[in-house]
Design a protein around this motif. Structure first.
Motif, PDB file in Angstrom:
ATOM      1  N   ARG C 547      29.661  -0.677   6.618  1.00 24.86           N
ATOM      2  CA  ARG C 547      29.291   0.037   5.665  1.00 24.86           C
ATOM      3  C   ARG C 547      27.511   0.141   6.301  1.00 24.86           C
ATOM      4  O   ARG C 547      26.911   1.343   6.382  1.00 24.86           O
ATOM      5  CB  ARG C 547      29.276  -0.341   4.357  1.00 24.86           C
ATOM      6  N   ARG C 548      27.284  -1.381   6.388  1.00 22.29           N
ATOM      7  CA  ARG C 548      25.700  -1.175   7.008  1.00 22.29           C
ATOM      8  C   ARG C 548      25.718  -0.473   8.647  1.00 22.29           C
ATOM      9  O   ARG C 548      24.136   0.250   8.514  1.00 22.29           O
ATOM     10  CB  ARG C 548      25.070  -2.580   6.668  1.00 22.29           C
ATOM     11  N   ARG C 549      26.403  -0.738   9.313  1.00 18.86           N
ATOM     12  CA  ARG C 549      25.903  -0.692  10.222  1.00 18.86           C
ATOM     13  C   ARG C 549      26.398   0.927  10.266  1.00 18.86           C
ATOM     14  O   ARG C 549      26.388   1.896  11.176  1.00 18.86           O
ATOM     15  CB  ARG C 549      27.030  -1.286  11.499  1.00 18.86           C
ATOM     16  N   ALA C 550      28.057   1.143   9.717  1.00 17.65           N
ATOM     17  CA  ALA C 550      28.332   3.430  10.059  1.00 17.65           C
ATOM     18  C   ALA C 550      26.747   3.728   9.507  1.00 17.65           C
ATOM     19  O   ALA C 550      26.539   4.858   9.727  1.00 17.65           O
ATOM     20  CB  ALA C 550      29.070   3.206   9.061  1.00 17.65           C
ATOM     21  N   ALA C 551      25.573   2.975   8.272  1.00 19.23           N
ATOM     22  CA  ALA C 551      24.899   3.859   8.043  1.00 19.23           C
ATOM     23  C   ALA C 551      23.983   3.983   9.057  1.00 19.23           C
ATOM     24  O   ALA C 551      23.296   4.796   8.720  1.00 19.23           O
ATOM     25  CB  ALA C 551      24.220   3.293   6.124  1.00 19.23           C
ATOM     26  N   VAL C 561      28.302   5.591   2.115  1.00 19.15           N
ATOM     27  CA  VAL C 561      29.042   4.945   3.165  1.00 19.15           C
ATOM     28  C   VAL C 561      30.339   4.707   2.007  1.00 19.15           C
ATOM     29  O   VAL C 561      30.359   3.779   1.482  1.00 19.15           O
ATOM     30  CB  VAL C 561      28.605   4.051   4.088  1.00 19.15           C
ATOM     31  N   VAL C 562      31.472   4.535   2.653  1.00 21.34           N
ATOM     32  CA  VAL C 562      32.530   4.397   1.916  1.00 21.34           C
ATOM     33  C   VAL C 562      33.627   3.495   2.888  1.00 21.34           C
ATOM     34  O   VAL C 562      33.692   4.452   3.929  1.00 21.34           O
ATOM     35  CB  VAL C 562      33.636   5.410   0.977  1.00 21.34           C
ATOM     36  N   TYR C 563      33.819   2.471   2.987  1.00 19.98           N
ATOM     37  CA  TYR C 563      35.156   1.723   4.009  1.00 19.98           C
ATOM     38  C   TYR C 563      36.874   2.201   2.625  1.00 19.98           C
ATOM     39  O   TYR C 563      36.477   1.693   1.516  1.00 19.98           O
ATOM     40  CB  TYR C 563      34.668   0.365   3.750  1.00 19.98           C
ATOM     41  N   ALA C 564      37.657   2.664   3.751  1.00 23.60           N
ATOM     42  CA  ALA C 564      38.504   1.707   2.978  1.00 23.60           C
ATOM     43  C   ALA C 564      40.061   2.829   4.188  1.00 23.60           C
ATOM     44  O   ALA C 564      39.872   3.137   5.182  1.00 23.60           O
ATOM     45  CB  ALA C 564      39.604   3.033   1.904  1.00 23.60           C
ATOM     46  N   ASP C 565      41.154   1.172   4.472  1.00 22.56           N
ATOM     47  CA  ASP C 565      41.816   1.362   4.807  1.00 22.56           C
ATOM     48  C   ASP C 565      41.491   0.844   6.944  1.00 22.56           C
ATOM     49  O   ASP C 565      42.079   1.329   7.544  1.00 22.56           O
ATOM     50  CB  ASP C 565      42.465   2.344   4.972  1.00 22.56           C
ATOM     51  N   CYS C 568      35.413   3.334   8.141  1.00 18.13           N
ATOM     52  CA  CYS C 568      34.067   3.483   7.100  1.00 18.13           C
ATOM     53  C   CYS C 568      34.113   5.713   7.496  1.00 18.13           C
ATOM     54  O   CYS C 568      34.419   6.160   7.931  1.00 18.13           O
ATOM     55  CB  CYS C 568      32.823   3.116   8.269  1.00 18.13           C
ATOM     56  N   ARG C 569      34.147   5.864   5.961  1.00 18.70           N
ATOM     57  CA  ARG C 569      33.506   7.065   5.935  1.00 18.70           C
ATOM     58  C   ARG C 569      32.446   7.835   5.239  1.00 18.70           C
ATOM     59  O   ARG C 569      31.740   6.964   4.470  1.00 18.70           O
ATOM     60  CB  ARG C 569      34.966   7.808   5.031  1.00 18.70           C
ATOM     61  N   VAL C 570      32.320   9.150   5.358  1.00 18.61           N
ATOM     62  CA  VAL C 570      31.069   9.356   4.203  1.00 18.61           C
ATOM     63  C   VAL C 570      32.133   9.597   2.926  1.00 18.61           C
ATOM     64  O   VAL C 570      33.289  10.126   2.548  1.00 18.61           O
ATOM     65  CB  VAL C 570      30.596  10.953   4.604  1.00 18.61           C
ATOM     66  N   ALA C 571      30.861   9.003   1.923  1.00 23.62           N
ATOM     67  CA  ALA C 571      31.483   9.048   0.688  1.00 23.62           C
ATOM     68  C   ALA C 571      31.530  10.102  -0.160  1.00 23.62           C
ATOM     69  O   ALA C 571      32.561  10.787  -0.167  1.00 23.62           O
ATOM     70  CB  ALA C 571      30.476   8.859  -0.151  1.00 23.62           C
ATOM     71  N   LYS C 572      31.911  11.094   0.310  1.00 26.07           N
ATOM     72  CA  LYS C 572      31.582  13.109   0.118  1.00 26.07           C
ATOM     73  C   LYS C 572      31.412  13.609   1.110  1.00 26.07           C
ATOM     74  O   LYS C 572      29.821  13.761   2.822  1.00 26.07           O
ATOM     75  CB  LYS C 572      30.643  13.395  -1.048  1.00 26.07           C
ATOM     76  N   PRO C 573      31.955  14.828   1.676  1.00 29.33           N
ATOM     77  CA  PRO C 573      31.400  15.951   2.856  1.00 29.33           C
ATOM     78  C   PRO C 573      29.438  16.498   2.760  1.00 29.33           C
ATOM     79  O   PRO C 573      29.634  16.395   4.042  1.00 29.33           O
ATOM     80  CB  PRO C 573      32.406  16.834   2.146  1.00 29.33           C
ATOM     81  N   SER C 574      29.237  16.034   1.700  1.00 31.16           N
ATOM     82  CA  SER C 574      28.383  17.119   1.745  1.00 31.16           C
ATOM     83  C   SER C 574      26.780  15.475   2.924  1.00 31.16           C
ATOM     84  O   SER C 574      25.547  16.453   3.126  1.00 31.16           O
ATOM     85  CB  SER C 574      27.345  16.775   0.294  1.00 31.16           C
ATOM     86  N   VAL C 575      27.404  14.271   1.827  1.00 34.26           N
ATOM     87  CA  VAL C 575      26.889  13.743   3.042  1.00 34.26           C
ATOM     88  C   VAL C 575      26.750  13.286   4.809  1.00 34.26           C
ATOM     89  O   VAL C 575      25.580  13.558   5.594  1.00 34.26           O
ATOM     90  CB  VAL C 575      27.156  12.857   3.050  1.00 34.26           C
ATOM     91  N   GLY C 576      27.513  15.215   5.157  1.00 30.19           N
ATOM     92  CA  GLY C 576      27.382  14.758   6.935  1.00 30.19           C
ATOM     93  C   GLY C 576      28.637  15.375   7.622  1.00 30.19           C
ATOM     94  O   GLY C 576      29.888  14.700   6.596  1.00 30.19           O
ATOM     95  N   ASN C 577      28.727  15.432   8.196  1.00 31.05           N
ATOM     96  CA  ASN C 577      30.142  15.916   9.039  1.00 31.05           C
ATOM     97  C   ASN C 577      30.643  15.306  10.339  1.00 31.05           C
ATOM     98  O   ASN C 577      30.288  15.291  11.471  1.00 31.05           O
ATOM     99  CB  ASN C 577      30.416  17.036   9.899  1.00 31.05           C
ATOM    100  N   PHE C 578      30.433  13.631  10.025  1.00 29.17           N
ATOM    101  CA  PHE C 578      30.762  12.505  10.657  1.00 29.17           C
ATOM    102  C   PHE C 578      32.348  12.590  10.941  1.00 29.17           C
ATOM    103  O   PHE C 578      32.977  12.197   9.828  1.00 29.17           O
ATOM    104  CB  PHE C 578      30.351  11.368  10.330  1.00 29.17           C
ATOM    105  N   MET C 579      33.268  11.841  12.155  1.00 24.16           N
ATOM    106  CA  MET C 579      34.049  11.245  12.234  1.00 24.16           C
ATOM    107  C   MET C 579      34.286   9.751  11.697  1.00 24.16           C
ATOM    108  O   MET C 579      32.886   9.034  11.742  1.00 24.16           O
ATOM    109  CB  MET C 579      34.463  11.987  13.447  1.00 24.16           C
ATOM    110  N   PRO C 580      35.102   9.914  11.123  1.00 25.42           N
ATOM    111  CA  PRO C 580      35.079   8.487  10.196  1.00 25.42           C
ATOM    112  C   PRO C 580      35.521   6.785  11.171  1.00 25.42           C
ATOM    113  O   PRO C 580      35.804   7.584  12.438  1.00 25.42           O
ATOM    114  CB  PRO C 580      37.352   8.507   9.694  1.00 25.42           C
TER     115      PRO C 580
END
Lengths: 159, 289, 756
Positions: C547-551, C561-565, C568-580
């Motif tokens: 998560r730290r590195r993705a951030a 940044v959230v991590y699952a499965d 790493c993904r953005v926690a919500k769309p408003s954070v930005g349009n980043f590919m997981p």
């Protein structure tokens, strides 16, 4: 120093030659001269089956065969059971059913079970248990080993 | 310690010559399932092993004179795979089947089982009950001797130096005959017999027992042929009364010891119990022939 | 983030993808192809064969050892005796340890090591042993622990004084120690009882019966480093002990654990290893020592025999009012039987307020005992659960109902002073009661028995590492030795925590002692629990790092940044349009990730079991056959279901042998008479039926996945379950194990004659 004889044996289809002392068993030479350590020593007195191999088509304890007695014969060990990455159905079923815990008895059981199925492709649970009575397992309580053998037999019959 | 010498002659003559001139501890090697264990556990230190498995006539089972001859190097598994012998002598096969595991039976022979001299050997009571004999060849020629004359004490046989057992001879089977062997062990397999009983009997057309032999193992220094036990059956219809007498005679004949496998009283008691069970099984088989 | 010890993160509602399934174990391929390398499977160039000379006497003064003729035999490269081991104070822990490895002043059991040789072949080594001349002065011996307690019994250790007895006096004794655990008031408790039953029980000593004999290869290098390959449950502990026994700094000893061919508690300490190291140092070549089966029985660490007196009281309505026990354990030649588990665990599962349990440990001329599963507990639970069975009969209550009526629940304070957390005893009993087995009819000469058991399960010092390689694959390095498949269950937890398929996790490596910090031994059913905690902790650290590195890659803050499965993904769309970002993406950009975890793991929760056994008896011979067996146990959460079943079945089988046929048989001369698998009678395949299992799951919330250890509980109830079944089948109650046919026939005949 004891005189050593030269013995020639076909092991898993390959001609092998090695020196041995008269009192050395087939088990000793498989492990120490040929580095085929898949066959295990549990007791050296024919009571546990961990050293089971096929000698000229016959299931035997290799601790009860002198190396010199194997001269000119064919030996099949666990190392020859899989064909490359292709496991024998017995090996696969033991894996799938968790029929192997610590694994020390597993090669002996596989060799013995294969010998059974070659002779009797449709054994009952009782027949499997009595055939395998010469193979000791301390971990599994035999349940999953027997189930694996019955399942492999079913698959091999195409049933 | 002298060095171990291993010889595998191809003829009986060569084998006998080796055995006759051997000095020091010598063993005949058939299956090796006793000899090799004894070497491994330092009970014996042989200087010469004479392997008889390369002598062709010792490896075969032949129908002969209405009966069977089983070569000394025939393994238990080979004997168990011989349909004709199994049909004729199921009691002998009962005993043979109980020698160790399948792996052990793949090598072991009745010969080794007999000549090892263990009072608890599993094939021996059934062989004695069957009236089997062994042929022996030695420096002085050939002789044929009932099986019960071979063991003389724990670990000891009546074989002379240079002699080797070459075959077992089984007499022709009378109609309405049946034999059986059972033993008592704590586990279902892989144990040494605490008590072993072999019964062989013949019935006449009306179902009366005309001949019987009853043999006990593991209850005396050698296998026992118990005439009183047989007498309990002969002339009877093998009914409960006869079986009761049989059981008492079997128990009475025991001269057992206390050891790690069983106590005296236990062996005496169970010999009686088993004798009845084995006789019933032999009777069933006799009725079917 | 709270430490994993404070907040396990256990979530009963989490949808699990890997945990709870039954994948093929990762080390399985090597086991079925013969590739797996066990203790005797390693060969090094120039390796010598080591062999040990052993005392034929159970008790004797070791007057002199003359090895000169052995040393002169061509092919003999080294000989060692007690003179090669540094002295340790007699009676201290290290003193005992070194004397068990090799006798010093006395030999104390048939099989006690006296000297050793290393030679170029086995036949030369055997010949050399015969050339060693040992002078013994024989002493009277004693085997049975009750005999060893009597005044006038032969004394093993002149220095031994009993601990735990006030005013024990200054005379030498064979009683090592007395421990007492008590609470409440048992006199008052027994007064309240309507029925009191007091019985005595005896269990004979047994062996763990692992199929692989102890084996090791030692290589003492010119640099003074020891490389040891051996089969053991405790490589870190062994390293530390070897360091003291051989006076070699720890840092110079590296132990690699081989695959372990069965242990069950019998391979937790050193046997031939120090001898192999000393031989290698002298010979300047690697030395392999493999014990023979006879040596395993005579000279490793078998299991205590016991005598016990159990007394319990009950009201007519079925409530236990008091429980008392007095027990004697034999520990063999030196202390170390873990007998103190017995008074603490034997009654623990019942809601008893008045308890007193006293246990003695006694030395005698047998090999120093070692642990078996649930050390010390099964042989006394044999007595407890037999008495419970009798009490049920006395008041006419169903045996499971009786246990339900008295079952301990969360909050119960045990006799050892701890309150039990959430536990599953009631659920286990109820599940047992509801099995088809319990309601099935019985045939002629058959009897059904039930018995319950408890084991506290352990945790402790554990460490491990999780590495994510450049291709995104996950590699675990564990410090705990895998006896039966734990490395697979641990991998499953790593996969679950990271939300990735199991096939992305490779078969874990078991570290050697150089590669990780100290790990407690594999014992106490602690490994899946403890290494599970470690690996989950390491996985969480890895997730935090990702998560730290993705951030950093996205130039956002970590909270976004959230991590699952595996992504790493953005926690919500408003954070930005980043590919997981996948695990592979992250390590490709930032390099491999390596996370360690090391801690004193706590929070292990106890396990409970209820076994149901049907036996069929042959009353004319005393032979008993197991016809049906069901093991019901609480696993908390079965990580790998088939492996948990396997543990239940294995325990039941071992208990069957212990109950029916296994025992050490000594002659009058104090020598072991049945040192082989022929006469030490373990169950064979034809002795047992299929063994059914019911896995109850009452989670332990202190573990991230709720699991409880399952390695030991399965043996605890078996002895009594079988004894209770035999009692119903033959009409008389056995009180001595094993219930061999001659013993049972004697009981049957005595009952027939009207004797009790």
């Amino acid at each position: 120093m004891a005189t050593r004889a030269q013995v020639t044996v076909t092991v898993n289809g390959e001609l092998r030659q090695f020196p041995c002392e008269p009192q050395q068993t087939l088990l000793d030479v498989l492990r120490d001269e040929l580095q085929l350590t898949g066959t295990k020593e549990g007791c050296a007195t024919g009571d546990c089956g961990a050293c089971s191999v096929i000698l000229d088509g016959r299931l035997v304890d290799s601790c009860l065969v002198l190396a010199v007695e194997a001269q000119g014969k064919k030996v099949e060990t666990i190392e020859g059971m899989a064909k490359g990455q292709q496991l024998h159905p017995l090996q696969r079923h033991i894996l799938e059913q968790n029929g192997s815990q610590c694994g020390i008895c597993t090669p002996g059981f596989l060799i013995a079970a294969r010998a059974l199925l070659e002779r009797n492709p449709d054994p009952t649970e009782t027949e499997v248990r009595y055939w395998l009575a010469g193979n000791l397992c301390r971990c599994t309580g035999y349940d999953k080993i027997i189930r694996s053998v019955l399942a492999a037999a079913k698959e091999m019959r195409g049933a | 310690m002298g060095e171990l010498r291993y010889e595998a002659p191809h003829t009986l003559q060569a084998a006998i010559a080796l055995l006759a001139e051997a000095k020091g501890v010598t063993r005949v090697l058939a299956g090796g399932t006793d000899v090799i264990v004894q070497m491994e556990t330092d009970l014996i230190e042989p200087e010469l092993l004479v392997d008889i498995k390369k002598i062709p006539e010792l490896r075969i089972i032949t129908a002969e004179n209405g009966g069977y001859r089983v070569g000394a190097a025939v393994t238990c598994m080979e004997l168990m795979e011989h349909e004709g012998f199994c049909k004729t002598w199921p009691g002998v096969i009962d005993g043979v089947k109980l020698i160790g595991s399948i792996q052990v039976k793949g090598r072991a022979t009745m010969t080794g089982n007999l000549c090892n001299g263990s009072p608890a050997a599993d094939s021996v009571p059934a062989l004695v009950a069957a009236g089997a004999a062994v042929t022996i060849i030695g420096p002085k020629g050939m002789r044929q001797v009932p099986v019960e004359n071979i063991p003389v004490g724990p670990g000891k046989t009546s074989l002379a130096k240079g002699e080797v057992v070459t075959s077992f001879v089984f007499p022709p089977r009378a109609p309405h005959s049946g034999d059986a062997y059972q033993r008592f062990t704590p586990r279902t397999e892989m144990d040494i017999a605490v008590v072993g009983v072999g019964v062989n009997l013949t019935l006449d057309g009306s179902g009366t027992c005309t001949a019987a032999r009853v043999s006990l193992g593991a209850v005396a220094p050698t296998v026992l042929l118990v005439k009183e036990a047989a007498a309990a059956l002969i002339g009877s219809r093998v009914d409960d009364a006869a079986l009761d007498k049989l059981a008492k005679a079997a128990s009475a004949a025991c001269r057992p010891i206390d050891d790690k496998r069983g106590t005296k009283e236990y062996r005496i008691k169970v010999a009686g119990v088993l004798a009845g069970r084995v006789a019933r099984e032999a009777l069933e088989r006799a009725r079917q022939r | 983030m709270a430490s994993i010890l404070e907040e396990s993160g256990f979530d009963p509602h989490k949808k699990l993808k890997v945990v709870g399934t039954s994948p093929v174990k990762l080390d399985g391929f090597d086991k079925v192809t013969g590739r797996a390398k066990f203790g005797a499977d390693l060969a090094l160039p120039g390796m010598l064969v080591g062999k040990i000379l052993r005392s034929p006497h159970p008790h004797a003064i070791l007057k002199s050892i003359d090895t000169s003729r052995a040393e002169a035999l061509p092919g003999v490269m080294a000989v060692v005796t007690r003179d090669d081991l540094p002295d340790q104070i007699q009676g201290s822990g290290d003193g005992d340890l070194t004397r068990n490895v090799m006798a010093r002043e006395k030999v104390l059991y048939d099989g006690h090591a006296v000297a050793a040789v290393a030679a170029t072949s086995e036949s030369i080594a055997k010949e050399a042993l015969k050339l060693i001349r040992v002078e013994y002065h024989k002493l009277p011996h004693v085997i049975d622990p009750v005999e060893a307690m009597r005044p006038g019994a032969p004394i093993l250790h002149e220095y031994l004084r009993t601990e735990g007895i006030k005013g024990a006096g200054d005379k030498p004794t064979n009683v090592v120690e007395r421990q007492e655990f008590a609470m409440g008031n048992i006199q008052a408790g027994f007064k309240q009882a309507d029925v009191v039953i007091e019985r005595e029980f005896k269990t004979n000593p047994i062996h763990q019966g692992y199929i692989e004999p102890q084996a090791c290869v030692a290589n003492y290098s010119e640099a003074g480093r020891v490389e040891l390959w051996c089969c053991t449950q405790a490589h870190f502990g062994m390293r530390d002990n070897l360091s003291v026994i051989l006076n070699i700094p720890k840092e110079r000893i590296c132990i690699t654990a081989s695959e372990l061919g069965g242990a069950f508690g019998g391979k937790t300490i050193m046997y031939a290893e120090p001898v192999a190291i000393l031989l290698s140092r002298k010979a300047k070549r690697p030395v392999r020592i493999v014990l023979t089966r006879s040596e395993v029985f005579r000279a490793t660490g078998p299991v205590s025999g016991t005598h016990s007196r159990i007394k319990m009281g009950i009201t007519r309505s079925g409530k236990f009012t008091a429980a008392e026990a007095e027990m004697v354990f034999q520990t063999g030649a030196f202390t170390g039987s873990m007998y103190y588990n017995a008074p603490q665990c034997m009654f623990t599962r019942y809601d008893l307020q008045n308890v007193k349990a006293v246990a003695y440990e006694v030395v005698s001329n047998r090999p120093k005992v070692n642990a078996f599963r649930a050390p010390g507990v099964p042989p006394v639970v044999f007595g407890v659960e037999s008495v419970v069975d009798e009490l049920a009969q006395a008041i006419g209550m169903d045996p499971i109902d009786l246990r339900l009526k008295n079952a301990a629940t969360e909050g119960y304070v045990t006799v050892y002073g701890e309150a039990l957390g959430p536990i599953g005893f009631v659920q286990t009993l109820e599940a047992a009661k509801n099995t088809e087995h319990y309601r099935a009819p019985l045939g002629p000469n058959q009897g059904r028995g039930v018995a319950a058991g408890f084991w506290w399960n352990r945790a402790g010092d554990t460490s491990g590492r999780l590495d994510i390689a450049a291709d995104g694959s996950v590699h675990l390095t564990l410090g705990t030795i895998d006896i039966a498949g734990t490395r697979s269950s641990i991998s499953m937890m790593a996969a679950e925590e990271l939300g990735i398929p199991l096939d992305r996790v490779s078969a874990p490596a078991i570290a050697n002692t150089d590669q990780l910090s100290y790990n407690r031994l594999t014992a106490g059913s602690r490994v899946t629990f403890s290494s599970g905690v470690i690996v989950v902790d390491a996985a969480r650290k890895a997730i935090a790092e990702m998560r730290r590195r993705a951030a950093g890659i996205w130039h956002v803050s970590e909270e976004d940044v959230v991590y699952a499965d595996g992504f790493c993904r953005v926690a919500k769309p408003s954070v930005g349009n980043f590919m997981p970002l996948s695990i592979a993406d992250i390590v490709k950009q930032g390099g491999p990730i390596s996370c360690e975890s090391a801690m004193v793991v706590t929070g292990a929760g106890p396990g409970f079991g209820l076994h149901i056994v049907d036996v069929e008896a042959d009353k004319e011979t005393g032979a008993v056959k197991i016809v049906r067996y069901t093991v019901v146990e609480d696993a908390g959460k079965a990580i790998n279901r088939r492996q948990v079943e396997g543990q239940y079945q294995g325990g039941a089988a071992q208990g069957t042998g212990w109950a029916l046929n296994e025992e050490y048989i000594y002659g009058e001369d104090g020598r072991l008479q049945n040192a082989s698998f022929l006469d030490y009678r373990m169950p064979v395949a034809s002795d047992l039926p299929m063994i059914d299992t019911v896995i109850v799951e009452v989670p332990n919330p202190k573990h991230p996945y709720g699991l409880r250890g399952v390695g030991e509980v399965p043996v605890v109830p078996t002895l009594a379950a079988i004894a209770n079944a035999v009692t119903k089948a033959i009409g008389v109650r056995p009180r001595e194990l094993p219930m061999s046919p001659p013993r049972l026939l004697k009981l049957i005949e005595a009952a027939g004659k009207g004797k009790p």
